[in-house]
Design an enzyme around this catalytic site. Structure first.
Site, PDB file in Angstrom:
ATOM      1  N   ASN A 226      72.367 -51.163  40.207  1.00 51.86           N
ATOM      2  CA  ASN A 226      70.940 -50.865  40.072  1.00 51.86           C
ATOM      3  C   ASN A 226      70.196 -52.007  39.371  1.00 51.86           C
ATOM      4  O   ASN A 226      69.083 -51.834  38.903  1.00 51.86           O
ATOM      5  CB  ASN A 226      70.753 -49.568  39.281  1.00 51.86           C
ATOM      6  CG  ASN A 226      71.407 -48.385  39.971  1.00 51.86           C
ATOM      7  OD1 ASN A 226      71.345 -48.266  41.190  1.00 51.86           O
ATOM      8  ND2 ASN A 226      72.039 -47.522  39.200  1.00 51.86           N
TER       9      ASN A 226
ATOM     10  N   HIS B  59      66.796 -35.672  39.091  1.00 51.77           N
ATOM     11  CA  HIS B  59      68.045 -36.157  38.497  1.00 51.77           C
ATOM     12  C   HIS B  59      68.698 -35.126  37.564  1.00 51.77           C
ATOM     13  O   HIS B  59      68.010 -34.315  36.931  1.00 51.77           O
ATOM     14  CB  HIS B  59      67.719 -37.424  37.706  1.00 51.77           C
ATOM     15  CG  HIS B  59      68.914 -38.222  37.291  1.00 51.77           C
ATOM     16  ND1 HIS B  59      69.486 -38.090  36.055  1.00 51.77           N
ATOM     17  CD2 HIS B  59      69.636 -39.151  37.945  1.00 51.77           C
ATOM     18  CE1 HIS B  59      70.509 -38.926  35.956  1.00 51.77           C
ATOM     19  NE2 HIS B  59      70.619 -39.585  37.089  1.00 51.77           N
TER      20      HIS B  59
ATOM     21  N   GLU C  80      60.806 -37.587  40.511  1.00 48.87           N
ATOM     22  CA  GLU C  80      61.217 -38.983  40.357  1.00 48.87           C
ATOM     23  C   GLU C  80      60.246 -39.846  41.152  1.00 48.87           C
ATOM     24  O   GLU C  80      59.872 -39.478  42.266  1.00 48.87           O
ATOM     25  CB  GLU C  80      62.645 -39.197  40.894  1.00 48.87           C
ATOM     26  CG  GLU C  80      63.697 -38.498  40.064  1.00 48.87           C
ATOM     27  CD  GLU C  80      65.126 -38.754  40.563  1.00 48.87           C
ATOM     28  OE1 GLU C  80      65.422 -39.845  41.045  1.00 48.87           O
ATOM     29  OE2 GLU C  80      65.932 -37.823  40.451  1.00 48.87           O
TER      30      GLU C  80
ATOM     31  N   SER D 207      66.741 -41.333  43.396  1.00 45.63           N
ATOM     32  CA  SER D 207      67.873 -42.224  43.133  1.00 45.63           C
ATOM     33  C   SER D 207      68.904 -42.241  44.248  1.00 45.63           C
ATOM     34  O   SER D 207      69.573 -43.248  44.448  1.00 45.63           O
ATOM     35  CB  SER D 207      68.533 -41.844  41.815  1.00 45.63           C
ATOM     36  OG  SER D 207      68.973 -40.501  41.842  1.00 45.63           O
TER      37      SER D 207
ATOM     38  N   ASP E 142      59.896 -39.619  36.538  1.00 46.55           N
ATOM     39  CA  ASP E 142      61.066 -40.394  36.113  1.00 46.55           C
ATOM     40  C   ASP E 142      61.110 -41.620  37.014  1.00 46.55           C
ATOM     41  O   ASP E 142      61.422 -41.522  38.199  1.00 46.55           O
ATOM     42  CB  ASP E 142      62.326 -39.531  36.261  1.00 46.55           C
ATOM     43  CG  ASP E 142      63.594 -40.257  35.840  1.00 46.55           C
ATOM     44  OD1 ASP E 142      63.617 -41.501  35.895  1.00 46.55           O
ATOM     45  OD2 ASP E 142      64.576 -39.580  35.474  1.00 46.55           O
TER      46      ASP E 142
ATOM     47  N   HIS F 246      64.088 -45.785  39.032  1.00 51.04           N
ATOM     48  CA  HIS F 246      64.310 -46.723  40.141  1.00 51.04           C
ATOM     49  C   HIS F 246      63.011 -47.353  40.642  1.00 51.04           C
ATOM     50  O   HIS F 246      63.013 -48.029  41.667  1.00 51.04           O
ATOM     51  CB  HIS F 246      65.034 -46.016  41.288  1.00 51.04           C
ATOM     52  CG  HIS F 246      66.371 -45.493  40.867  1.00 51.04           C
ATOM     53  ND1 HIS F 246      67.505 -46.284  40.853  1.00 51.04           N
ATOM     54  CD2 HIS F 246      66.744 -44.287  40.379  1.00 51.04           C
ATOM     55  CE1 HIS F 246      68.517 -45.563  40.400  1.00 51.04           C
ATOM     56  NE2 HIS F 246      68.091 -44.353  40.105  1.00 51.04           N
TER      57      HIS F 246
ATOM     58  N   LYS G 215      68.220 -50.249  34.550  1.00 48.56           N
ATOM     59  CA  LYS G 215      68.274 -50.597  35.975  1.00 48.56           C
ATOM     60  C   LYS G 215      67.596 -51.953  36.190  1.00 48.56           C
ATOM     61  O   LYS G 215      68.170 -52.955  35.819  1.00 48.56           O
ATOM     62  CB  LYS G 215      67.752 -49.436  36.793  1.00 48.56           C
ATOM     63  CG  LYS G 215      68.841 -48.338  36.752  1.00 48.56           C
ATOM     64  CD  LYS G 215      68.465 -46.956  37.102  1.00 48.56           C
ATOM     65  CE  LYS G 215      69.689 -46.063  36.858  1.00 48.56           C
ATOM     66  NZ  LYS G 215      69.362 -44.650  36.794  1.00 48.56           N
TER      67      LYS G 215
END
Ligand SMILES: *Cc1c(COP(=O)(O)O)cnc(C)c1O
Length: 388
Positions: free
Chosen positions: A48, A134, A178, A182, A207, A210, A240
């Site tokens: 990541n 997540h 998110e 992910s 979140d 990523h 990440k």
């Protein structure tokens, strides 16, 4: 055999029978984006480290300098003696990037979510979350004791229906998603969710684990459209694209101050090592300054999806759904034989029947790496029945 050992062995046998046993492989990560396993150097499509910053000379140098000056470990929690002055610069940099008044850095993204959520939301309240959010958001939700309702993945109408059904019965409500998912690599409809949250007097938390460094000019999912989207709780990780470690929340000054007063995962866990703070800050400065760098992970992912005839990547993550966990393992093994590290993602990380290969792209990949990966998949795919 004692009952504890027998319990563990029975469980392991059952997991292995379903092809869901996992192993921790010693893996050495080397620049630019190589993973060495069992003495073999593989081009990694499994990190990541979207910008390759964990291996960048500037980022490593910042860590070395911080160790020289402050030592290796933090020595105590932030509330005691662990609040190194480097936290101040890191949090100011995060707040600047995210366009918020303040930021708070936690020990990790996981610790951030299990700290933030129960601090804001309690037993009488409501959480409305995307069904694919997540594991650590679920953990935070469970710790809060709030009624938790999941909406169909990225489905704004379903989210609205859940809010309409439940919102009125609870004093406070948190909507969680998110920014970039992910395991699927798709993006949340953040703008529509922000509008919905406002309409129902709910608080939106994204979140952006990523999304930082990849989406919205590197600033994350709230910046993916022409205008900044008003997201009151922007959470994420420094592990990440920022190439270091630690979790964060960016929000208004009173919200940050309140969470800094109450979040248990902040106090009852030791502060981050100074080297981590320094390298994260250096990496964030590069994310802020280098427009070309932050454009690259998505461009690399899009080169891959174009070559494979898949729909255009929305992030640095591209899944290829295989379905069966054993097939996913076979495909990953075949790619390893061709010199690529790609991880087979299986339940419980993803829903049953959706085992997949998960490819992550980095600014550190060359176009040639991606062409060769696509070539290898062209040979392997038909044997295994891969689809995007
Ligand atoms: C990785 C990840 C986290 C956890 O962050 P860490 O800093 O690694 O603990 C949280 N949320 C999402 C969506 C993630 O992908």
């Amino acid at each position: 055999m004692d009952t504890l050992t027998r319990f563990a062995e029975k469980k392991l046998t059952a997991i292995a029978k379903r092809n869901l046993r996992r192993a921790l492989h010693p893996t050495e990560r080397l620049p630019p984006i190589v993973a060495e396993r069992d003495g073999r150097k593989l081009i990694s499509f499994a990190c990541n480290d979207y910008l390759g910053l964990s291996q960048h000379a500037r980022v490593k140098q910042a860590a070395v300098q911080a160790i020289g000056r402050y030592g290796a470990g933090a020595g105590a929690s932030r509330l005691v003696t662990g609040n190194n002055p480097l936290y101040g610069e890191l949090e100011a940099t995060l707040a600047r990037i995210k366009g918020t008044e303040a930021a708070l850095v936690f020990g990790s993204g996981y610790l951030a979510n299990i700290g933030i959520i129960p601090t804001l939301i309690g037993k009488r309240d409501l959480i409305v979350g995307d069904e694919l959010m997540h594991a650590c958001m679920h953990a935070g939700a469970r710790l809060s004791g709030a009624k938790t309702v999941l909406f169909d993945h990225n489905d704004v109408a379903d989210c609205r229906a859940r809010l309409a059904a439940h919102r009125a019965a609870h004093p406070k409500c948190l909507v969680m998603t998110e920014g970039v998912f992910s395991m699927d690599g798709d993006r949340a409809p953040v703008k529509a969710l922000a509008r919905l949250a406002e309409e129902f007097d709910a608080w939106l938390m994204t979140d952006d684990a990523h999304a930082l460094g990849v989406i919205g000019g590197g600033r994350g999912s709230a910046f993916a459209e022409d205008e900044k989207i008003d997201v009151p709780l922007q959470m994420g990780t420094l592990s990440k694209a920022a190439g270091a470690y630690g979790g964060y929340l960016c929000a208004s000054a009173p919200v940050i101050d309140f969470i800094a007063n109450r979040a248990r995962s902040l106090f009852y866990s030791t502060a981050l090592p100074p080297a981590v703070l320094a390298s994260a800050t250096e990496a964030l400065k590069m994310i802020e300054e280098d427009r070309d760098l932050v454009a690259r992970p998505l461009a690399k992912a899009r080169l891959f999806t174009e070559r494979m005839g898949l729909i255009a990547a929305q992030s640095a993550i591209v899944p290829m759904i295989v379905g069966d966990p054993q097939k996913a393992l076979i495909a990953a093994g075949a790619l390893e034989d061709e010199g690529f590290l790609v991880i087979a993602i299986r339940p419980p990380t993803v829903p049953e029947g959706t085992s997949r290969l998960r490819f992550t792209f980095s600014a550190a990949h060359t176009d040639g790496d991606i062409e060769r990966l696509a070539g290898a998949l062209g040979r392997i795919g038909p044997r295994i029945g891969l689809r995007g």
